[in-house]
Design an enzyme around this catalytic site. Structure first.
Site, mmCIF file in Angstrom:
data_model
loop_
_atom_site.group_PDB
_atom_site.id
_atom_site.type_symbol
_atom_site.label_atom_id
_atom_site.label_comp_id
_atom_site.label_asym_id
_atom_site.label_seq_id
_atom_site.Cartn_x
_atom_site.Cartn_y
_atom_site.Cartn_z
ATOM 1 C CB SER A 161 -26.731 15.108 2.322
ATOM 2 O OG SER A 161 -27.168 15.401 3.446
ATOM 3 C CE1 TYR A 174 -29.843 18.431 -0.792
ATOM 4 C CE2 TYR A 174 -29.598 17.210 1.358
ATOM 5 C CZ TYR A 174 -29.172 18.117 0.383
ATOM 6 O OH TYR A 174 -27.946 18.307 0.449
HETATM 7 P P1 NAP Z 1 -24.651 26.516 -2.412
HETATM 8 O O1 NAP Z 1 -23.651 27.445 -1.697
HETATM 9 O O2 NAP Z 1 -25.971 26.778 -2.738
HETATM 10 O O3 NAP Z 1 -24.009 26.341 -3.977
HETATM 11 C C1 NAP Z 1 -24.537 25.688 -4.956
HETATM 12 C C2 NAP Z 1 -23.722 25.683 -6.231
HETATM 13 O O4 NAP Z 1 -24.505 24.530 -7.111
HETATM 14 C C3 NAP Z 1 -23.736 26.962 -6.974
HETATM 15 O O5 NAP Z 1 -22.375 27.076 -7.433
HETATM 16 C C4 NAP Z 1 -24.791 27.026 -7.971
HETATM 17 O O6 NAP Z 1 -24.633 27.502 -9.099
HETATM 18 C C5 NAP Z 1 -24.900 25.414 -8.340
HETATM 19 N N1 NAP Z 1 -26.138 25.048 -8.758
HETATM 20 C C6 NAP Z 1 -27.199 24.876 -8.376
HETATM 21 N N2 NAP Z 1 -28.201 24.669 -9.048
HETATM 22 C C7 NAP Z 1 -27.672 24.164 -10.241
HETATM 23 C C8 NAP Z 1 -28.000 23.596 -11.551
HETATM 24 N N3 NAP Z 1 -29.303 23.502 -11.774
HETATM 25 N N4 NAP Z 1 -27.115 23.337 -12.415
HETATM 26 C C9 NAP Z 1 -25.909 23.598 -12.110
HETATM 27 N N5 NAP Z 1 -25.194 24.255 -11.150
HETATM 28 C C10 NAP Z 1 -26.199 24.493 -10.199
HETATM 29 O O7 NAP Z 1 -24.447 25.193 -1.819
HETATM 30 P P2 NAP Z 1 -23.596 24.157 -0.981
HETATM 31 O O8 NAP Z 1 -24.172 24.259 0.608
HETATM 32 O O9 NAP Z 1 -22.163 24.780 -1.086
HETATM 33 O O10 NAP Z 1 -23.755 22.834 -1.515
HETATM 34 C C11 NAP Z 1 -22.838 21.935 -2.566
HETATM 35 C C12 NAP Z 1 -23.128 20.476 -2.318
HETATM 36 O O11 NAP Z 1 -23.161 20.224 -0.897
HETATM 37 C C13 NAP Z 1 -24.872 20.276 -2.791
HETATM 38 O O12 NAP Z 1 -24.625 19.056 -3.395
HETATM 39 C C14 NAP Z 1 -25.435 20.102 -1.402
HETATM 40 O O13 NAP Z 1 -26.652 19.050 -1.532
HETATM 41 C C15 NAP Z 1 -24.387 19.473 -0.406
HETATM 42 N N6 NAP Z 1 -24.423 19.828 0.857
HETATM 43 C C16 NAP Z 1 -24.582 20.760 1.547
HETATM 44 C C17 NAP Z 1 -24.980 20.828 2.830
HETATM 45 C C18 NAP Z 1 -25.040 22.170 3.498
HETATM 46 O O14 NAP Z 1 -25.249 22.253 4.855
HETATM 47 N N7 NAP Z 1 -24.546 23.364 2.908
HETATM 48 C C19 NAP Z 1 -24.974 19.796 3.746
HETATM 49 C C20 NAP Z 1 -25.046 18.498 3.033
HETATM 50 C C21 NAP Z 1 -24.606 18.486 1.647
HETATM 51 P P3 NAP Z 1 -24.761 29.084 -9.027
HETATM 52 O O15 NAP Z 1 -23.807 29.696 -8.067
HETATM 53 O O16 NAP Z 1 -24.639 29.674 -10.690
HETATM 54 O O17 NAP Z 1 -26.040 29.344 -8.444
#
Ligand code: NAP
Length: 268
Positions: A161, A174
């Site tokens: 991130s 985080y």
């Molecule tokens: P998201 O849409 O909320 O999707 C999260 C995914 O992670 C889902 O498939 C979820 O599974 C899975 N997950 C959550 N908790 C879990 C657990 N305990 N065990 C196994 N799987 C788990 O998130 P996203 O925004 O795409 O984020 C993806 C990555 O990018 C993350 O590492 C996040 O920190 C990083 N990131 C995101 C942003 C942002 O602005 N969105 C910015 C910087 C970094 P289910 O679908 O089954 O719930």
């Protein structure tokens, strides 16, 4: 519901990753789904890992197959139980065997994550444990147990991130967990280089996913977050997926131990 922005986009040339197997954690939704779809469009057989949202994972797999790719779902909650990762790989091997594919892992994308906001005044010991377990400990052991399945040319890509580059005190634990993931990235790149494996991180800024709907629920909120980026908008899952696909490709063979910013030039 977040959009992965891929419905209208043309298919990529098939083949850049054909014959390779990818495991994308958290691939049911958001950045992981877009990454799974992109890697599959490039020819990889993609294991779509998810925690509990079976419907979303099934939809990811169905979309990949409809587009002519290969994918299968794999459910495991990470970060709760030390036996979860070895169990995941047992099911990984069994699922590949059912498809007649060897138990090989070419591309590991550590993407699964959660957002737990909290400043120094709010954060709890349990929050710190959950965030470190999912964002740092689970990726470490996914690599450890994945390595026997990974040969030369292997790719490990960790989703970090921009919160490691700029101070983000409102999500303290985080940011710390993502910092640990980046430290792991550099150390493993040094160690695994002799095996021909690259290890890199990708650091998104604000991306429109389910994780942070509050940041784009209203036009005002979205505009405020878009203003952080030099490119003047919030990120889309595909913006990040395309960078992951580059790191997974042969074109990125000479990059290792790096963290690529994927934030549209946020906080420059
Ligand atoms: P998201 O849409 O909320 O999707 C999260 C995914 O992670 C889902 O498939 C979820 O599974 C899975 N997950 C959550 N908790 C879990 C657990 N305990 N065990 C196994 N799987 C788990 O998130 P996203 O925004 O795409 O984020 C993806 C990555 O990018 C993350 O590492 C996040 O920190 C990083 N990131 C995101 C942003 C942002 O602005 N969105 C910015 C910087 C970094 P289910 O679908 O089954 O719930």
């Amino acid at each position: 519901m977040a959009t992965d922005g891929q419905d209208e986009r043309p298919h990529h040339d098939k083949g850049a990753l054909s014959g390779r197997t990818a495991l994308v954690t958290g691939a049911g939704r958001g950045i992981g789904r877009a990454t799974a779809r992109r890697l599959a469009a490039d020819g990889a057989l993609v294991v779509v890992h998810y925690a509990g949202n079976e419907e979303a994972a099934r939809e990811t797999v169905e979309r990949i197959i409809k587009d002519g790719g290969q994918a299968l779902p794999l459910r495991t909650e990470l970060g709760t139980d030390d036996a979860a990762v070895p169990a995941l790989y047992e099911r990984f091997d069994a699922a590949l065997a059912q498809l007649g594919a060897p138990p090989r892992l070419d591309i590991l994308v550590n993407n699964a994550g959660i957002s737990v906001p909290g400043s120094i005044y709010e954060v709890s010991p349990r929050d710190v444990d959950r965030l470190l377990e999912l964002h740092a400990k689970a990726p470490l052991f996914l690599v450890q147990h994945g390595l026997p399945r990974m040969g030369s040319g292997g790719r490990i890509i960790n989703i970090s991130s921009a919160a490691t580059r700029v101070a983000f005190p409102q999500s303290l634990a985080y940011s710390m967990a993502k910092g640990a993931l980046e430290v792991m990235t550099r150390a493993l790149a040094k160690e695994l280089g002799e095996r021909g494996i690259t290890v890199n991180a990708v650091a998104p800024g604000f991306v429109k996913t389910d994780m942070n709907t509050r940041r784009w629920a209203t036009a005002e909120a979205e505009a405020a977050h878009a203003a952080h980026a030099a490119l003047g908008r919030m990120g889309l899952p595909d913006d990040v997926a395309d960078i992951v696909a580059f790191l997974a490709s042969d074109d990125a063979r000479w990059i290792t131990g790096q963290c690529l910013d994927a934030s549209g030039g946020s906080h420059l």
